[in-house]
Scaffold this motif. Sequence first.
Motif, PDB file in Angstrom:
ATOM      1  N   LEU A 217      -9.925 -87.108  24.123  1.00 58.59           N
ATOM      2  CA  LEU A 217     -11.077 -87.340  23.261  1.00 58.59           C
ATOM      3  C   LEU A 217     -12.104 -86.231  23.450  1.00 58.59           C
ATOM      4  O   LEU A 217     -12.509 -85.930  24.572  1.00 58.59           O
ATOM      5  CB  LEU A 217     -11.697 -88.702  23.570  1.00 58.59           C
ATOM      6  CG  LEU A 217     -10.838 -89.922  23.229  1.00 58.59           C
ATOM      7  CD1 LEU A 217     -11.457 -91.196  23.796  1.00 58.59           C
ATOM      8  CD2 LEU A 217     -10.629 -90.044  21.727  1.00 58.59           C
ATOM      9  N   TYR A 218     -12.534 -85.650  22.343  1.00 54.03           N
ATOM     10  CA  TYR A 218     -13.519 -84.563  22.336  1.00 54.03           C
ATOM     11  C   TYR A 218     -14.910 -85.190  22.406  1.00 54.03           C
ATOM     12  O   TYR A 218     -15.378 -85.812  21.447  1.00 54.03           O
ATOM     13  CB  TYR A 218     -13.323 -83.746  21.066  1.00 54.03           C
ATOM     14  CG  TYR A 218     -14.385 -82.730  20.762  1.00 54.03           C
ATOM     15  CD1 TYR A 218     -14.914 -81.904  21.744  1.00 54.03           C
ATOM     16  CD2 TYR A 218     -14.844 -82.575  19.455  1.00 54.03           C
ATOM     17  CE1 TYR A 218     -15.876 -80.960  21.448  1.00 54.03           C
ATOM     18  CE2 TYR A 218     -15.800 -81.627  19.136  1.00 54.03           C
ATOM     19  CZ  TYR A 218     -16.318 -80.829  20.140  1.00 54.03           C
ATOM     20  OH  TYR A 218     -17.266 -79.900  19.839  1.00 54.03           O
ATOM     21  N   THR A 219     -15.582 -85.023  23.533  1.00 55.91           N
ATOM     22  CA  THR A 219     -16.748 -85.848  23.868  1.00 55.91           C
ATOM     23  C   THR A 219     -18.110 -85.190  23.622  1.00 55.91           C
ATOM     24  O   THR A 219     -19.132 -85.711  24.084  1.00 55.91           O
ATOM     25  CB  THR A 219     -16.654 -86.302  25.336  1.00 55.91           C
ATOM     26  OG1 THR A 219     -16.393 -85.161  26.179  1.00 55.91           O
ATOM     27  CG2 THR A 219     -15.550 -87.314  25.518  1.00 55.91           C
ATOM     28  N   GLU A 220     -18.165 -84.097  22.915  1.00 52.77           N
ATOM     29  CA  GLU A 220     -19.449 -83.420  22.709  1.00 52.77           C
ATOM     30  C   GLU A 220     -20.466 -84.333  22.028  1.00 52.77           C
ATOM     31  O   GLU A 220     -21.647 -84.372  22.417  1.00 52.77           O
ATOM     32  CB  GLU A 220     -19.281 -82.140  21.896  1.00 52.77           C
ATOM     33  CG  GLU A 220     -20.611 -81.400  21.701  1.00 52.77           C
ATOM     34  CD  GLU A 220     -20.465 -80.122  20.888  1.00 52.77           C
ATOM     35  OE1 GLU A 220     -21.458 -79.382  20.796  1.00 52.77           O
ATOM     36  OE2 GLU A 220     -19.374 -79.877  20.351  1.00 52.77           O
ATOM     37  N   SER A 221     -20.052 -85.086  21.005  1.00 58.94           N
ATOM     38  CA  SER A 221     -21.002 -85.941  20.289  1.00 58.94           C
ATOM     39  C   SER A 221     -21.561 -87.033  21.203  1.00 58.94           C
ATOM     40  O   SER A 221     -22.740 -87.397  21.102  1.00 58.94           O
ATOM     41  CB  SER A 221     -20.345 -86.566  19.055  1.00 58.94           C
ATOM     42  OG  SER A 221     -19.292 -87.452  19.418  1.00 58.94           O
ATOM     43  N   TYR A 222     -20.722 -87.553  22.099  1.00 62.25           N
ATOM     44  CA  TYR A 222     -21.211 -88.532  23.069  1.00 62.25           C
ATOM     45  C   TYR A 222     -22.270 -87.910  23.967  1.00 62.25           C
ATOM     46  O   TYR A 222     -23.336 -88.499  24.200  1.00 62.25           O
ATOM     47  CB  TYR A 222     -20.060 -89.076  23.919  1.00 62.25           C
ATOM     48  CG  TYR A 222     -20.531 -89.699  25.217  1.00 62.25           C
ATOM     49  CD1 TYR A 222     -21.187 -90.924  25.216  1.00 62.25           C
ATOM     50  CD2 TYR A 222     -20.376 -89.027  26.432  1.00 62.25           C
ATOM     51  CE1 TYR A 222     -21.662 -91.484  26.390  1.00 62.25           C
ATOM     52  CE2 TYR A 222     -20.842 -89.579  27.615  1.00 62.25           C
ATOM     53  CZ  TYR A 222     -21.484 -90.802  27.595  1.00 62.25           C
ATOM     54  OH  TYR A 222     -21.963 -91.348  28.758  1.00 62.25           O
ATOM     55  N   ALA A 223     -22.000 -86.720  24.480  1.00 63.68           N
ATOM     56  CA  ALA A 223     -22.927 -86.066  25.399  1.00 63.68           C
ATOM     57  C   ALA A 223     -24.268 -85.793  24.722  1.00 63.68           C
ATOM     58  O   ALA A 223     -25.336 -85.991  25.333  1.00 63.68           O
ATOM     59  CB  ALA A 223     -22.319 -84.768  25.922  1.00 63.68           C
ATOM     60  N   LYS A 224     -24.253 -85.353  23.482  1.00 63.45           N
ATOM     61  CA  LYS A 224     -25.497 -85.080  22.762  1.00 63.45           C
ATOM     62  C   LYS A 224     -26.289 -86.354  22.539  1.00 63.45           C
ATOM     63  O   LYS A 224     -27.521 -86.379  22.697  1.00 63.45           O
ATOM     64  CB  LYS A 224     -25.187 -84.394  21.429  1.00 63.45           C
ATOM     65  CG  LYS A 224     -24.759 -82.943  21.562  1.00 63.45           C
ATOM     66  CD  LYS A 224     -24.565 -82.297  20.198  1.00 63.45           C
ATOM     67  CE  LYS A 224     -24.262 -80.804  20.341  1.00 63.45           C
ATOM     68  NZ  LYS A 224     -24.041 -80.159  19.018  1.00 63.45           N
TER      69      LYS A 224
ATOM     70  N   GLY B 112     -23.906 -93.920  21.173  1.00 68.90           N
ATOM     71  CA  GLY B 112     -23.008 -92.811  20.885  1.00 68.90           C
ATOM     72  C   GLY B 112     -21.641 -92.943  21.515  1.00 68.90           C
ATOM     73  O   GLY B 112     -20.702 -92.239  21.134  1.00 68.90           O
ATOM     74  N   VAL B 113     -21.503 -93.841  22.470  1.00 65.01           N
ATOM     75  CA  VAL B 113     -20.206 -94.025  23.128  1.00 65.01           C
ATOM     76  C   VAL B 113     -19.295 -94.969  22.344  1.00 65.01           C
ATOM     77  O   VAL B 113     -18.075 -94.992  22.585  1.00 65.01           O
ATOM     78  CB  VAL B 113     -20.409 -94.552  24.575  1.00 65.01           C
ATOM     79  CG1 VAL B 113     -20.700 -96.059  24.576  1.00 65.01           C
ATOM     80  CG2 VAL B 113     -19.213 -94.234  25.458  1.00 65.01           C
ATOM     81  N   LYS B 114     -19.848 -95.722  21.411  1.00 62.92           N
ATOM     82  CA  LYS B 114     -19.046 -96.761  20.742  1.00 62.92           C
ATOM     83  C   LYS B 114     -17.802 -96.227  20.021  1.00 62.92           C
ATOM     84  O   LYS B 114     -16.725 -96.833  20.110  1.00 62.92           O
ATOM     85  CB  LYS B 114     -19.927 -97.562  19.783  1.00 62.92           C
ATOM     86  CG  LYS B 114     -20.856 -98.523  20.496  1.00 62.92           C
ATOM     87  CD  LYS B 114     -21.569 -99.435  19.513  1.00 62.92           C
ATOM     88  CE  LYS B 114     -22.364-100.501  20.272  1.00 62.92           C
ATOM     89  NZ  LYS B 114     -23.074-101.415  19.343  1.00 62.92           N
ATOM     90  N   PRO B 115     -17.891 -95.110  19.296  1.00 62.50           N
ATOM     91  CA  PRO B 115     -16.667 -94.602  18.662  1.00 62.50           C
ATOM     92  C   PRO B 115     -15.572 -94.267  19.676  1.00 62.50           C
ATOM     93  O   PRO B 115     -14.385 -94.404  19.363  1.00 62.50           O
ATOM     94  CB  PRO B 115     -17.148 -93.340  17.934  1.00 62.50           C
ATOM     95  CG  PRO B 115     -18.602 -93.555  17.724  1.00 62.50           C
ATOM     96  CD  PRO B 115     -19.070 -94.312  18.922  1.00 62.50           C
ATOM     97  N   PHE B 116     -15.959 -93.870  20.870  1.00 60.39           N
ATOM     98  CA  PHE B 116     -14.980 -93.525  21.902  1.00 60.39           C
ATOM     99  C   PHE B 116     -14.342 -94.781  22.491  1.00 60.39           C
ATOM    100  O   PHE B 116     -13.144 -94.790  22.797  1.00 60.39           O
ATOM    101  CB  PHE B 116     -15.652 -92.680  22.989  1.00 60.39           C
ATOM    102  CG  PHE B 116     -16.141 -91.367  22.473  1.00 60.39           C
ATOM    103  CD1 PHE B 116     -15.319 -90.251  22.478  1.00 60.39           C
ATOM    104  CD2 PHE B 116     -17.416 -91.245  21.931  1.00 60.39           C
ATOM    105  CE1 PHE B 116     -15.748 -89.041  21.972  1.00 60.39           C
ATOM    106  CE2 PHE B 116     -17.862 -90.040  21.411  1.00 60.39           C
ATOM    107  CZ  PHE B 116     -17.026 -88.937  21.429  1.00 60.39           C
ATOM    108  N   THR B 117     -15.129 -95.838  22.613  1.00 62.95           N
ATOM    109  CA  THR B 117     -14.580 -97.120  23.049  1.00 62.95           C
ATOM    110  C   THR B 117     -13.526 -97.596  22.062  1.00 62.95           C
ATOM    111  O   THR B 117     -12.413 -97.991  22.452  1.00 62.95           O
ATOM    112  CB  THR B 117     -15.700 -98.167  23.170  1.00 62.95           C
ATOM    113  OG1 THR B 117     -16.709 -97.693  24.066  1.00 62.95           O
ATOM    114  CG2 THR B 117     -15.161 -99.493  23.673  1.00 62.95           C
TER     115      THR B 117
END
Length: 237
Positions: free
Chosen positions: A152-159, A168-173
């Motif tokens: 998973l490419y996590t740049e959007s979560y980090a921002k 911002g973590v919900k799409p990754f969950t």
Amino acid sequence: MTKLSVNINKIATLRNARGGNVPDLLKVAADIESFGAQGITIHPRPDERHIRYSDAHELKKIVSTEFNIEGNPVPKFIDLVLEVVPEQVTLVPDAVDAITSNAGWDTLAHRGFLKEVIQTFKDKGIRTSIFVDADLKMVEGAAETGTDRIELYTESYAKAFDKGNMEGVKPFTSAAQLAHSLGLGINAGHDLSLDNIGYFKESVPHLLEVSIGHALICESLYLGLENVVNMYLNRLH
């Protein structure tokens, strides 16, 4: 626990800045393993501005944990991976002139290509992972390529995390839950740091491995490499 694979590209960048062999990339990799990291990651690019292709061959001789090679599967990269035979190859769709990775695969548009490349690596016994955004359609497409894992490419979560947006973590969950249901292993990486890794680990189920380089090396300038590796390991328990 989630495994920590340390990307050592920045060590190679520092070495290349002055020529010679200081810092010694092989020694740093071995030290990182001795500090407790469960893997070493490199991402050679065609211009070899940090990791050189020769580094991959030399690292294969001394890495005793998981060796992960990332990159865009152009012919030169495919040949390198087939020669070195790391434990894992991570396919990243970065442009030749990209400073760093900036997008995941469109697994629908490139499904045929990815299937062919992945099968080539799997025939050599190399576990495959493909870099994807936290997009459910892209995760579904990944499952159809035959890959073993996604990263998973996590740049959007980090921002989002930096702005205090914990949503911002919900799409990754959701992406991790879907990937697991489809039989895919889940890795993650890009802009993960000591600040945000703990919340990500708590929020994203079935997380097998994170690959961290830039933040970890920057944090080590102040806190020390051995200390930082162990700080990450503590957050990943």
